[in-house]
Design a protein around this motif. Structure first.
Motif: not given
Length: 449
Positions: A128-149
């Motif tokens: 949550v803290a990272a999302f508040k800081l970055i405030h991205p328009k898209r989240l890009i995950l590379i290859e297989s890095e999937i985390w639930p939160n």
């Protein structure tokens, strides 16, 4: 009811994850401390950021790209390069997990428009803290890095998540399929999945990803190899000190793992009876093993020299002291050595598990041989085999037979190398195609607003 089940799963996951972390965390922290690798930005793992970082990221970012380590950072690098060509002012945050990945990203990616941080551990408050800081328009995950939160937080903020250069290990596919009832809803939180080839797209669907979100755009690893080859290091200075002639035949063992060097040395012993000008180059995956490999060669009656010994030499080795084997106990020079190889065997595929990336050898037309264990590179191995652009062996005996046959025929080597180069060139462009989809999605947002 579905909402209640989702909420219960999120609570259960966070409780289990925190319990596991706090039980095992002290052990891993102790290991990091012992190795002197406690990170100066360790607070970033828990969503704690310095005033400098907060000020720099105050305007937010268009994209948050998560790249675990060195391999994924390289993919991020080529992707960001293509994105910049289309949208020069795009603001990007790249997060990494490992120290080596962080160092590479800092050196190669960070500028006024790209900023690098450590990814937050998948605690709810950290993410949550990272999302508040970055405030991205898209989240890009590379290859297989999937985390639930990450996925749940992105959904609550209406931020689309893209999985780029998607791949599944055999273990992950089996786990996802066995627990599809549990992970299926999570995987379908991902808005777009960019698969590497049609077979991989089918596997992703069977694992639980929504089929309408999966698109085959090709593998970005080809574009990474093109970039690495263009920036390869010059090894001419120390290579000339081997005393080897230009007409020497060179068998290169690239990214080898324990046990494979001994196999190659045994085969080399046999082959050089027929080809006296044959020399062996061993480039282990872990450079610190160089001295032990040199000692192995000494025990087996071969003259061996390491890359660092050559670098310290002031003149070429005399003909009588010219080595039979060169052990490359350095990093970052393997792509430059492929040009000098007559034949290349790529390691972690005979004695190890998973294989190593052989694409860097393809653009220079090097004939490539790999072992049976290429699980981590199934897509590119399948592509090269379908075009007869690579030789895959099953054991040490077949490796010896294939190397003998290839050294015996200049024509077969040329044809194999030519098909490898053509296969490489035919698969370039995935980074540009991926970047185009991302940019178009951002432009669609702008039109809606």
């Amino acid at each position: 009811m579905k909402a209640i089940i989702k909420f219960a799963l999120q609570v259960a996951y966070n409780v289990i994850f925190m319990t596991f972390f706090f039980v095992t965390g002290p052990f891993f922290l102790w290991r990091l401390w012992r190795r002197g690798k406690l990170l100066p930005q360790f607070g970033q793992r828990f969503g704690i950021y310095s005033k400098e970082v907060r000020e720099h990221l105050k305007p937010g970012a268009d994209l948050w790209i998560h790249a675990v380590s060195v391999g994924e950072v390289k993919i991020a690098r080529v992707l960001i390069g293509c994105l910049r060509e289309m949208r020069p002012n795009l603001r990007v945050v790249v997060s990494t997990t490992t120290g080596t990945g962080f160092g590479m990203a800092k050196t190669q990616l960070e500028d006024g428009k790209t900023f690098v941080i450590y990814n937050p551990i998948d605690f709810l408050w950290s993410v949550v803290a990272a999302f508040k800081l970055i405030h991205p328009k898209r989240l890009i995950l590379i290859e297989s890095e999937i985390w639930p939160n990450y996925l749940w937080c992105a959904r609550r903020r209406h931020i689309p998540v893209y999985l780029v250069n998607a791949r599944l290990s055999d273990r992950s596919e089996e786990r996802y399929r066995r627990m599809r009832w549990l992970v299926g809803p999570l995987l379908q939180e991902i808005a777009l999945v960019f698969a590497q080839d049609p077979t991989e797209a089918s596997r992703l669907t069977q694992a639980g990803f929504a089929p309408e979100t999966i698109f085959n755009l090709g593998s970005l690893k080809y574009d990474v190899a093109a970039l690495d080859t263009a920036t390869e290091k010059d090894v001419s200075a120390w290579w000339s000190r081997t005393g080897w002639m230009e007409d020497q035949l060179i068998l290169l063992g690239g990214s080898t793992h324990p046990g494979e060097e001994e196999v190659l040395v045994r085969i080399y012993h046999d082959l050089r009876e027929q080809w006296p000008k044959l020399r062996l180059v061993l480039a282990p995956r872990h450079a610190e093993r160089g001295n032990s490999i040199r000692e192995l060669c000494d025990r087996m009656g071969l003259r061996a020299v390491t890359r660092t010994q050559l670098a310290a030499a002031t003149e070429p080795l005399a003909n009588g002291s010219s080595p039979d084997v060169l052990v490359v106990n350095s990093t970052g020079e393997l792509s430059s050595l492929y040009k000098r190889a007559t034949l290349t065997f790529v390691g972690k595929s005979l004695r190890g598990q998973g294989g190593q990336n052989f694409i860097e050898a393809a653009p220079v037309g090097t004939p490539i041989v790999v072992g049976p264990n290429m699980q981590n590179f199934k897509v590119i191995t399948r592509e090269f085999l379908s075009r007869q652009a690579i030789v895959q062996i099953t054991d040490e005996f077949e490796l010896s037979q294939q190397l003998r046959a290839l050294f015996a025929s200049d024509k077969i080597r040329r044809e194999l190398g030519s098909r490898a180069r053509a296969t490489f060139e035919a698969n370039l462009g995935a980074a540009r195609r991926t970047a185009l989809v991302i940019v178009q999605s951002l432009e669609n947002d702008h039109l809606k607003n």
